[in-house]
Design an enzyme around this catalytic site. Sequence first.
Site, PDB file in Angstrom:
ATOM      1  N   TRP A 109      19.431 -42.442 -43.489  1.00  0.00           N
ATOM      2  CA  TRP A 109      20.520 -42.439 -44.713  1.00  0.00           C
ATOM      3  C   TRP A 109      21.465 -42.742 -44.212  1.00  0.00           C
ATOM      4  CZ3 TRP A 109      22.860 -42.620 -48.578  1.00  0.00           C
ATOM      5  CH2 TRP A 109      24.330 -42.144 -49.032  1.00  0.00           C
ATOM      6  N   ASP A 263       7.489 -48.042 -39.084  1.00  0.00           N
ATOM      7  CA  ASP A 263       8.203 -47.080 -39.723  1.00  0.00           C
ATOM      8  C   ASP A 263       7.796 -46.534 -41.225  1.00  0.00           C
ATOM      9  OD1 ASP A 263      10.108 -45.725 -41.010  1.00  0.00           O
ATOM     10  OD2 ASP A 263      12.168 -46.684 -40.041  1.00  0.00           O
ATOM     11  N   HIS A 291      10.012 -44.249 -37.054  1.00  0.00           N
ATOM     12  CA  HIS A 291      10.926 -44.108 -37.405  1.00  0.00           C
ATOM     13  C   HIS A 291      12.084 -43.475 -37.110  1.00  0.00           C
ATOM     14  CE1 HIS A 291      14.308 -43.958 -40.991  1.00  0.00           C
ATOM     15  NE2 HIS A 291      13.970 -42.202 -40.899  1.00  0.00           N
TER      16      HIS A 291
END
Length: 310
Positions: A109, A263, A291
Amino acid sequence: MYPDIQPYDQGFLNTEDGHQVYWELCGNPQGKPAIFLHGGPGGGCSTAHRRLFNPERYKVLLFDQRGCGRSTPHASLDNNTTWHLVSDMERLRTEVLQSDQMLVFGGSWGSTLALAYAQKHAAHVSALIVRGIFTVREKELLWFYQEGASHLFPDYWEDYLAPIPEHERHDLIGAYHRRLTGNDRAAQLQAAHAWTQWESRTISLLPSIAHQQDHAADDAALAFARIENHYFVNKGFMKEGQLLRDAHLLHGIPGVIIQGRYDACTPAATAWALHQAWPQAEFHLVADAGHAFDEPGILARLLAATDQFS
């Protein structure tokens, strides 16, 4: 990573619309200005994030985004959007870093927020480092929270489905939203832990107990799940495909894109699309990584990138 360091200054930014945003400064007060953007949204900063920058060369600002970490009010969704966070970054740049430009570093994010900020305030970005690319497109959300990654982790997926009755499973993000924003504390926490554990279990290439414990406490799980779900229900408060469509606005900014090939949270297709839309940036597809930022291949690339721009 670089050795553990302590902040030399810290405080709270009063947003004047109901939030107190925690910030801290680390490293060299005369160093190159940089800002670190944590994931989630709703994740908060950790001491490990300070260690991604050479403390002799960087003046690093880390902050807990609205509603999470040490910021208050806890888990608040009021006045909590991408563009509120971009505005917070601008105030932190001018009032705390006191610099005309800063290196912007964000993963997961944090990469979304970094791209949003850089596209709106390109003149104030000296360089951009993004990892685990996420642009909040509908297909990215559906992949991880509706169907897609479920085929890779069917055992963990069962636990993610558990709080949601069969008749609501056609829209899992919406079903979770009703529970995470409802008044039943027990249902809130059940949903928060299930949502959070789904991500924590799938974040790395190999199972990691440390990652699964990151948001294990009730308060941490609730902030993470509530805020993350709130942003995803609202599609990141952006138009569909906006960050890739507007990637041309990044063309004058030196940049590095780092992505794990395996990921499962933010698949490599999005990083590849950003690479095509922003070919001037260095692109590194790490062959043996998922990730998480602390997987060896990704971590090495991140440290090389911060060293490169110091």
